[in-house]
Write an enzyme that holds these catalytic residues in place. Sequence first.
Site, PDB file in Angstrom:
ATOM      1  N   TYR A 132       0.780  -1.227   0.000  1.00  0.00           N
ATOM      2  CA  TYR A 132       0.000   0.000   0.000  1.00  0.00           C
ATOM      3  C   TYR A 132       0.817   1.284   0.000  1.00  0.00           C
ATOM      4  O   TYR A 132       0.267   2.361  -0.198  1.00  0.00           O
ATOM      5  CB  TYR A 132      -0.981  -0.024   1.175  1.00  0.00           C
ATOM      6  CG  TYR A 132      -2.056  -1.059   0.961  1.00  0.00           C
ATOM      7  CD1 TYR A 132      -3.148  -0.792   0.148  1.00  0.00           C
ATOM      8  CD2 TYR A 132      -1.947  -2.318   1.533  1.00  0.00           C
ATOM      9  CE1 TYR A 132      -4.108  -1.748  -0.084  1.00  0.00           C
ATOM     10  CE2 TYR A 132      -2.909  -3.288   1.299  1.00  0.00           C
ATOM     11  CZ  TYR A 132      -3.992  -3.002   0.494  1.00  0.00           C
ATOM     12  OH  TYR A 132      -4.949  -3.954   0.253  1.00  0.00           O
ATOM     13  N   PHE A 429     -11.219  -3.591  11.140  1.00  0.00           N
ATOM     14  CA  PHE A 429     -12.323  -3.179  10.271  1.00  0.00           C
ATOM     15  C   PHE A 429     -12.058  -3.698   8.860  1.00  0.00           C
ATOM     16  O   PHE A 429     -10.981  -4.165   8.557  1.00  0.00           O
ATOM     17  CB  PHE A 429     -12.521  -1.666  10.279  1.00  0.00           C
ATOM     18  CG  PHE A 429     -11.350  -0.858   9.776  1.00  0.00           C
ATOM     19  CD1 PHE A 429     -11.194  -0.589   8.426  1.00  0.00           C
ATOM     20  CD2 PHE A 429     -10.411  -0.346  10.664  1.00  0.00           C
ATOM     21  CE1 PHE A 429     -10.125   0.154   7.953  1.00  0.00           C
ATOM     22  CE2 PHE A 429      -9.349   0.426  10.212  1.00  0.00           C
ATOM     23  CZ  PHE A 429      -9.209   0.665   8.847  1.00  0.00           C
TER      24      PHE A 429
END
Length: 429
Positions: A132, A429
């Site tokens: 990322y 999450f």
Amino acid sequence: MTQPADTPPQDALSLRPLAAADWDAWYDALEVAFGEQEAPERRSLWRGLTEVDRSLGVWDGAVPVGSAGAFSFRMAVPGGAVLPTAGVTMVGVAPTHRRRGVLTALMRHQLDEVHERGEALAVLVASEPAIYGRYGYGLASWQLGVRVERSRVTVRRSAAERERGTELDRVRLRLADPARAAAACERLYARRVPLRPGMLARRPGWERLPLLDPPAERKGHGALQCVLAEDRRDGELLGYARYSTKVVWREGGAAGEVRVREVTAADPESCAALWAYLLDLDLTDTVVAENLPVDDPLLHLVSDPRRLRPRVSDALFVRLVEVGDALRSRHYAAPVDLVLEVADEFCPWNTGRWHLHAAGPNAAAACEPTDAPADLALSVRELGSAYLGGSSLAALAGAGLVRELRAGALAEAAHAFGWPVAPWLPHEF
């Protein structure tokens, strides 16, 4: 890759928003990408929390081969503001379609949407951190794990306890049903959010996540337990801990394990009382916690911190989608007056020089584009790493990732971007 279409051609990849009716197939593909199948209870929770209008899929004909979603979070930043933040989630690519630009297309489309929504920040937890950085996400917080031999440590009493004596201790511990106590625990959690950067304000529905306890995931542990720390004078909730226990019998007797899911406390006394309880449960000799702040009070509460066997792992990655908005929305630990030259190939609207100015810790910050000479040069990735105060710009400069263009600017920036409390992501999450 083609543009979004209602009926994708069978011989091309198509990126389009998720339709509610496609959720099961879309999530099936995500499970294949991660090589695991979740418990039905966990899958049901994620289905209920999925924001379909913020979810994307890539299809090869009628088959989903890529996915990315976002949650509409609000996250605490230094100074106590709680900002709208895109929580990037459910990102996966089928093993048959890797290295074909699927992930890059998803990230490009998603960040454009976040930009259009006016959210200054995007955050994620990386299954593979190496991926990322090229999309501008920087490692902004760490988490602490401990594995404690409970017989080898004791919990120190707080200064307040020593002054009053144990007979006047105001903290009372009480076991409670986790579901029935959830509303009170959520109210306490909500009050703590602005106090630590990286914490997430839980929207309706998210209160179910800390209570999730699928039997298939217990690994020999019993059901989830909850202990409350209350003020014995008026019953006010001061803290709580959620945990489970596993009893193991060996030749020398019981050698069970306590798995700590969460400890939240409003003051030092309740924090000490909860940890003293967890470290003194019958039939156990090991206490395990996987996700604590790196500056958790436990490090200083125990008599021998070496017995915690602490280990640190990466947690939250932060991406500044709107550099100006993000930098003026947090506070700074010291006066700062700098021009930052920011490189951002993936979100070019951030590229350029930004004049950051703040008079001190309690002052509002200004951050605007400028043509003035730059004091520091860095990429948006390093800016994300430093944003919550958990990574030092000086350390990043030591790795050759930040360049000082004016003598003294690095020390000024490192001091200002730091924060007294370490950032922390409280849950997945």
